[in-house]
Design a protein around this motif. Structure first.
Motif, short mmCIF file in Angstrom:
data_model
loop_
_atom_site.label_atom_id
_atom_site.label_comp_id
_atom_site.label_asym_id
_atom_site.label_seq_id
_atom_site.Cartn_x
_atom_site.Cartn_y
_atom_site.Cartn_z
N GLY A 144 0.82 -1.20 0.00
CA GLY A 144 0.00 0.00 0.00
C GLY A 144 0.85 1.25 0.00
O GLY A 144 2.07 1.20 -0.19
N VAL A 145 0.19 2.38 0.23
CA VAL A 145 0.83 3.69 0.16
C VAL A 145 0.34 4.56 1.32
O VAL A 145 -0.76 4.36 1.84
N ARG A 146 1.17 5.55 1.70
CA ARG A 146 0.82 6.43 2.82
C ARG A 146 0.63 7.86 2.35
O ARG A 146 1.46 8.40 1.61
N HIS A 147 -0.45 8.48 2.83
CA HIS A 147 -0.75 9.89 2.55
C HIS A 147 -0.26 10.75 3.70
O HIS A 147 -0.58 10.49 4.86
N ASP A 148 0.52 11.82 3.38
CA ASP A 148 1.03 12.69 4.44
C ASP A 148 0.92 14.17 4.10
O ASP A 148 1.41 15.01 4.86
N SER A 149 0.33 14.51 2.96
CA SER A 149 0.10 15.92 2.65
C SER A 149 -0.87 16.01 1.47
O SER A 149 -1.06 15.04 0.73
N GLY A 150 -1.45 17.19 1.29
CA GLY A 150 -2.41 17.40 0.22
C GLY A 150 -3.80 16.90 0.60
O GLY A 150 -4.01 16.31 1.66
N ASP A 151 -4.76 17.15 -0.28
CA ASP A 151 -6.13 16.75 -0.02
C ASP A 151 -6.25 15.22 -0.01
O ASP A 151 -5.89 14.56 -1.00
N PRO A 152 -6.74 14.61 1.07
CA PRO A 152 -6.76 13.15 1.15
C PRO A 152 -7.71 12.48 0.16
O PRO A 152 -7.45 11.37 -0.30
N PHE A 153 -8.80 13.15 -0.18
CA PHE A 153 -9.77 12.56 -1.10
C PHE A 153 -9.23 12.57 -2.53
O PHE A 153 -9.31 11.58 -3.25
N THR A 154 -8.64 13.70 -2.92
CA THR A 154 -8.01 13.78 -4.24
C THR A 154 -6.88 12.77 -4.35
O THR A 154 -6.75 12.08 -5.37
N TRP A 155 -6.08 12.69 -3.30
CA TRP A 155 -4.94 11.74 -3.29
C TRP A 155 -5.43 10.31 -3.43
O TRP A 155 -4.92 9.54 -4.24
N GLY A 156 -6.43 9.94 -2.63
CA GLY A 156 -6.93 8.57 -2.66
C GLY A 156 -7.50 8.20 -4.02
O GLY A 156 -7.25 7.10 -4.54
N ASP A 157 -8.28 9.12 -4.60
CA ASP A 157 -8.84 8.86 -5.93
C ASP A 157 -7.72 8.68 -6.95
O ASP A 157 -7.80 7.81 -7.83
N LYS A 158 -6.69 9.50 -6.83
CA LYS A 158 -5.56 9.42 -7.76
C LYS A 158 -4.86 8.08 -7.65
O LYS A 158 -4.51 7.46 -8.68
N LEU A 159 -4.65 7.59 -6.43
CA LEU A 159 -3.98 6.30 -6.25
C LEU A 159 -4.86 5.15 -6.73
O LEU A 159 -4.37 4.19 -7.35
N ILE A 160 -6.14 5.22 -6.47
CA ILE A 160 -7.05 4.17 -6.95
C ILE A 160 -7.05 4.13 -8.47
O ILE A 160 -6.99 3.05 -9.08
N ASP A 161 -7.09 5.29 -9.11
CA ASP A 161 -7.02 5.34 -10.58
C ASP A 161 -5.70 4.76 -11.09
O ASP A 161 -5.68 4.05 -12.10
N HIS A 162 -4.63 5.06 -10.38
CA HIS A 162 -3.32 4.57 -10.79
C HIS A 162 -3.27 3.03 -10.71
O HIS A 162 -2.81 2.38 -11.66
N TYR A 163 -3.72 2.48 -9.60
CA TYR A 163 -3.76 1.02 -9.47
C TYR A 163 -4.61 0.40 -10.58
O TYR A 163 -4.24 -0.61 -11.21
N THR A 164 -5.75 1.03 -10.86
CA THR A 164 -6.66 0.49 -11.87
C THR A 164 -6.01 0.50 -13.25
O THR A 164 -6.11 -0.48 -14.00
N ARG A 165 -5.32 1.59 -13.59
CA ARG A 165 -4.64 1.67 -14.89
C ARG A 165 -3.56 0.61 -15.02
O ARG A 165 -3.27 0.13 -16.12
N LEU A 166 -2.93 0.25 -13.89
CA LEU A 166 -1.89 -0.77 -13.91
C LEU A 166 -2.46 -2.19 -13.94
O LEU A 166 -1.70 -3.15 -14.04
#
Length: 405
Positions: free
Chosen positions: A286-308
């Motif tokens: 997994g990955v850890r969030h430590d700055s920036g908007d958490p919802f935007t970050w989470g959506d971005k990581l989910i999209d990244h996993y999906t693309r992979l």
């Protein structure tokens, strides 16, 4: 010393110091670093008496050594190897590595200079000492302790009542705790929760290895920004915009598929994702969030996993940035069913009172004679002594992002 010794065990640090320490021992033991203390509060002043007490407390910390019982506990952590445990058997903090003076914007200057193997271990105990000394000098210290305990009891009661839903959470507050008494009280309260009583909220453990051992809960934590900064920027042959690639591959070399939560925001999450390819995304749990908007970050990581082509529901999103229970509850409900969700919660558990908490950090500012920097997803969370280097690093990051490299 004016007060009793604050740090009385070398286990009284965050688990990731041992995880990183082993990787440093095996791969970067010769790296030399400078660490610098900073207080971000604009209205805080440390008095000369506070500075003197901090110096004496750190000197006392530097007399400690690992006991065989402590080393046996560490050896029970599946990814820590005998070679590193044997190193710790001989290891001692070195007071000569510290510079502690009155001065600067907040009245306190602290720097450490030495090998990364040594100086990395100083950060957490130093911050815990600074925090506790500051509050112990306040005339209302006892009232602050009582207030913190009452708020902790209320939080535990709200979890029992199902007011909040935190699927998995741990305590990350050692570095900014009000005091050792308050942090230990919080671990007692949360470790005593019956999982069946709290509607699927689950307290898994603490980053404080000493308290994890004492209360039989899980010690938690993998890597911090210093690992990526030093491994990726401390070697002068590397382009610093590839810091994540260098650091993550070195982590895999050390741990394989064990101990695998990757930190995304050392040089921005967007740049991190350039290097978080299918191999690394598969190997890290997994990955850890430590700055920036958490919802935007989470959506971005989910999209990244999906693309992979990786099912994000098999991966953990660990949130650790300025959380309270209400914010964590909102994040958990937003991402429910999309990924595994976990939380590392610090100041809100270990230093929640009627007084504004200290916002103090100690960051690596040089490695092998070269400036290093963190450029996070939140402006103002970075720290570097040389703006020219920050500008250079930002240009390198921007080039990668513009060219999709």
């Amino acid at each position: 010393m004016k007060f009793n010794q604050i740090i009385h065990s070398l286990l009284e640090t965050d688990l990731y110091k041992f995880s990183m320490g082993q990787a440093i021992f095996h791969q970067a033991s010769e790296y030399e670093t400078t660490w610098t203390f900073k207080c971000r509060n604009k209205d805080v002043q440390f008095t000369p008496a506070m500075v003197a007490e901090i110096r004496e407390q750190i000197k006392a910390y530097c007399t400690l050594h690992f006991t065989e019982e402590e080393l046996s506990y560490l050896a029970g952590i599946k990814w820590l190897k005998k070679s590193y445990i044997n190193h710790l058997r001989l290891w001692r903090p070195n007071f000569a590595d510290f510079t502690i003076e009155a001065g600067g914007a907040c009245g306190l200057i602290i720097e450490t200079n030495g090998t990364l193997l040594d100086t990395s271990m100083y950060e957490i105990p130093t911050l815990a000492i600074v925090n506790e000394v500051y509050y112990r000098f306040r005339p209302d210290y006892e009232a602050l302790v009582a207030d913190a305990k009452e708020r902790t009891r209320t939080k535990a009661d709200k979890l029992r009542a199902g007011t909040y839903w935190l699927p998995v959470f741990s305590e990350f507050g050692l570095r900014r705790r009000l005091c050792a008494e308050v942090q230990e009280y919080a671990i007692e309260q949360f470790a005593g929760l019956d999982r069946s009583d709290v509607l699927r909220s689950y307290f898994v453990g603490t980053s404080n290895v000493y308290l994890a051992k004492k209360y039989g809960v899980k010690p938690v934590g993998t890597m911090a920004h210093e690992w990526i900064m030093c491994m990726g920027q401390g070697n002068h042959l590397y382009n610093p915009a590839y810091s994540n690639k260098v650091a993550l591959e070195a982590w895999v070399k050390e741990y394989g598929v064990d101990n695998g939560i990757a930190l995304t925001d050392t040089i921005t999450t967007d740049c991190f994702l350039r290097d978080f390819d299918k191999t690394l995304a598969t190997l890290f749990s997994g990955v850890r969030h430590d700055s920036g908007d958490p919802f935007t970050w989470g959506d971005k990581l989910i999209d990244h996993y999906t693309r992979l082509g990786i099912d994000p529901a098999t991966k953990t999103l660990l949130f650790s940035d300025s959380l309270d229970f209400a914010k964590a509850d909102k994040i958990a409900r937003y991402f429910q069913g999309k990924a595994k969700i976990a939380f590392g919660i610090g100041t809100y558990i270990s230093n929640d009172t009627y007084a504004e908490p200290l916002n103090i950090v100690m960051k690596v500012t040089k490695c092998n004679g070269q400036d290093v920097a963190k450029i996070s997803d939140t402006p103002g969370k970075g720290m570097c002594k040389n703006q020219e280097y920050v500008d250079y690093l930002q240009r390198a990051i921007d080039w990668r992002l513009r060219h999709n490299d």
